[in-house]
Design a protein around this motif. Sequence first.
Motif, PDB file in Angstrom:
ATOM      1  N   ILE A  82       0.865  -1.174   0.000  1.00 47.95           N
ATOM      2  CA  ILE A  82       0.000   0.000   0.000  1.00 47.95           C
ATOM      3  C   ILE A  82       0.904   1.227   0.000  1.00 47.95           C
ATOM      4  N   ALA A  83       0.458   2.284  -0.638  1.00 47.37           N
ATOM      5  CA  ALA A  83       1.239   3.511  -0.676  1.00 47.37           C
ATOM      6  C   ALA A  83       1.255   4.162   0.705  1.00 47.37           C
ATOM      7  N   ARG A  84       2.378   4.766   1.061  1.00 51.36           N
ATOM      8  CA  ARG A  84       2.481   5.456   2.351  1.00 51.36           C
ATOM      9  C   ARG A  84       1.540   6.655   2.417  1.00 51.36           C
ATOM     10  N   TYR A  85       1.433   7.370   1.297  1.00 50.87           N
ATOM     11  CA  TYR A  85       0.559   8.536   1.219  1.00 50.87           C
ATOM     12  C   TYR A  85      -0.385   8.364   0.037  1.00 50.87           C
ATOM     13  N   LYS A  86      -1.621   8.826   0.192  1.00 49.32           N
ATOM     14  CA  LYS A  86      -2.578   8.776  -0.905  1.00 49.32           C
ATOM     15  C   LYS A  86      -2.167   9.767  -1.986  1.00 49.32           C
ATOM     16  N   LYS A  87      -2.612   9.510  -3.194  1.00 43.02           N
ATOM     17  CA  LYS A  87      -2.243  10.329  -4.342  1.00 43.02           C
ATOM     18  C   LYS A  87      -2.630  11.798  -4.132  1.00 43.02           C
ATOM     19  N   ALA A  88      -3.816  12.031  -3.617  1.00 42.61           N
ATOM     20  CA  ALA A  88      -4.272  13.411  -3.377  1.00 42.61           C
ATOM     21  C   ALA A  88      -3.386  14.107  -2.349  1.00 42.61           C
ATOM     22  N   GLU A  89      -2.950  13.377  -1.336  1.00 44.35           N
ATOM     23  CA  GLU A  89      -2.089  13.958  -0.309  1.00 44.35           C
ATOM     24  C   GLU A  89      -0.706  14.281  -0.874  1.00 44.35           C
ATOM     25  N   ILE A  90      -0.188  13.423  -1.749  1.00 44.53           N
ATOM     26  CA  ILE A  90       1.103  13.674  -2.394  1.00 44.53           C
ATOM     27  C   ILE A  90       1.020  14.946  -3.233  1.00 44.53           C
ATOM     28  N   GLU A  91      -0.058  15.056  -3.995  1.00 51.36           N
ATOM     29  CA  GLU A  91      -0.233  16.245  -4.839  1.00 51.36           C
ATOM     30  C   GLU A  91      -0.329  17.512  -3.992  1.00 51.36           C
ATOM     31  N   LYS A 103      10.541  16.298  -1.602  1.00 49.74           N
ATOM     32  CA  LYS A 103      11.413  15.119  -1.519  1.00 49.74           C
ATOM     33  C   LYS A 103      12.365  15.218  -0.340  1.00 49.74           C
ATOM     34  N   GLN A 104      12.831  16.436  -0.040  1.00 47.53           N
ATOM     35  CA  GLN A 104      13.746  16.622   1.089  1.00 47.53           C
ATOM     36  C   GLN A 104      13.007  16.474   2.416  1.00 47.53           C
ATOM     37  N   ALA A 105      11.824  17.059   2.516  1.00 42.30           N
ATOM     38  CA  ALA A 105      11.058  17.017   3.765  1.00 42.30           C
ATOM     39  C   ALA A 105      10.404  15.650   3.997  1.00 42.30           C
ATOM     40  N   PHE A 106       9.998  14.996   2.919  1.00 36.70           N
ATOM     41  CA  PHE A 106       9.335  13.689   3.004  1.00 36.70           C
ATOM     42  C   PHE A 106      10.083  12.699   2.099  1.00 36.70           C
ATOM     43  N   PRO A 107      11.192  12.136   2.564  1.00 32.79           N
ATOM     44  CA  PRO A 107      11.981  11.251   1.693  1.00 32.79           C
ATOM     45  C   PRO A 107      11.218   9.997   1.236  1.00 32.79           C
ATOM     46  N   ASP A 108      10.224   9.586   1.989  1.00 34.01           N
ATOM     47  CA  ASP A 108       9.452   8.395   1.621  1.00 34.01           C
ATOM     48  C   ASP A 108       8.068   8.758   1.075  1.00 34.01           C
ATOM     49  N   LEU A 109       7.958   9.928   0.474  1.00 36.00           N
ATOM     50  CA  LEU A 109       6.674  10.420  -0.029  1.00 36.00           C
ATOM     51  C   LEU A 109       6.046   9.462  -1.040  1.00 36.00           C
ATOM     52  N   HIS A 110       6.841   8.889  -1.915  1.00 37.71           N
ATOM     53  CA  HIS A 110       6.330   7.960  -2.926  1.00 37.71           C
ATOM     54  C   HIS A 110       6.596   6.502  -2.538  1.00 37.71           C
ATOM     55  N   GLY A 111       6.977   6.270  -1.291  1.00 41.10           N
ATOM     56  CA  GLY A 111       7.286   4.918  -0.822  1.00 41.10           C
ATOM     57  C   GLY A 111       6.054   4.069  -0.614  1.00 41.10           C
ATOM     58  N   ARG A 112       6.289   2.788  -0.442  1.00 40.93           N
ATOM     59  CA  ARG A 112       5.213   1.824  -0.219  1.00 40.93           C
ATOM     60  C   ARG A 112       5.510   1.002   1.036  1.00 40.93           C
ATOM     61  N   ILE A 113       4.464   0.524   1.665  1.00 45.46           N
ATOM     62  CA  ILE A 113       4.570  -0.361   2.818  1.00 45.46           C
ATOM     63  C   ILE A 113       4.221  -1.764   2.332  1.00 45.46           C
ATOM     64  N   GLU A 114       5.060  -2.747   2.660  1.00 45.21           N
ATOM     65  CA  GLU A 114       4.829  -4.134   2.254  1.00 45.21           C
ATOM     66  C   GLU A 114       4.633  -4.991   3.495  1.00 45.21           C
TER      67      GLU A 114
END
Length: 151
Positions: A82-91, A103-114
């Motif tokens: 599952i994505a760490r952040y929802k698409k709307a929240e990333i945007e 990217k600097q403030a949230f290094p795992d912004l596009h990361g996923r949890i397995e």
Amino acid sequence: MNKISKEQWQKIEEEMASSYMNIRFSYQGHELSIRRERKNESTTALTVYIDGVVKGAWFCRIDNKPEDAPKILADVWNVRTIARYKKAEIERIEKIWGKRKAKQAFPDLHGRIEWLEAYFPKASVLCRKFKKLEGLELTKAACLENQPVLS
């Protein structure tokens, strides 16, 4: 150890798709039994038992497995993501901060949890995972009743 043939995999998949089935495999000294169980009120799933056991502690993140978990757990259980952040929240974050600062403030912004789960939604998904396992042996299945047991 004989490999499971393509025709046998088709028969196994058909058997797993039925309501009542009892299939067992042997893999790296462990017995894997597959059962169809109710996941919730209206859904069933195929559950993979390792040596007749499914522990709740084993339903965990891949990078945080308990010490008592079998080594083969990641090989035979379903890996869910599952994505760490929802698409709307990333945007929204990228709009406020800008892509570079986000990217600097949230290094795992596009990361996923397995995490690992014993449940497979369909027989085809389970068979696809099990076909990749080297040394997997079919020990019990209804499709073997008319044939000699592989050894």
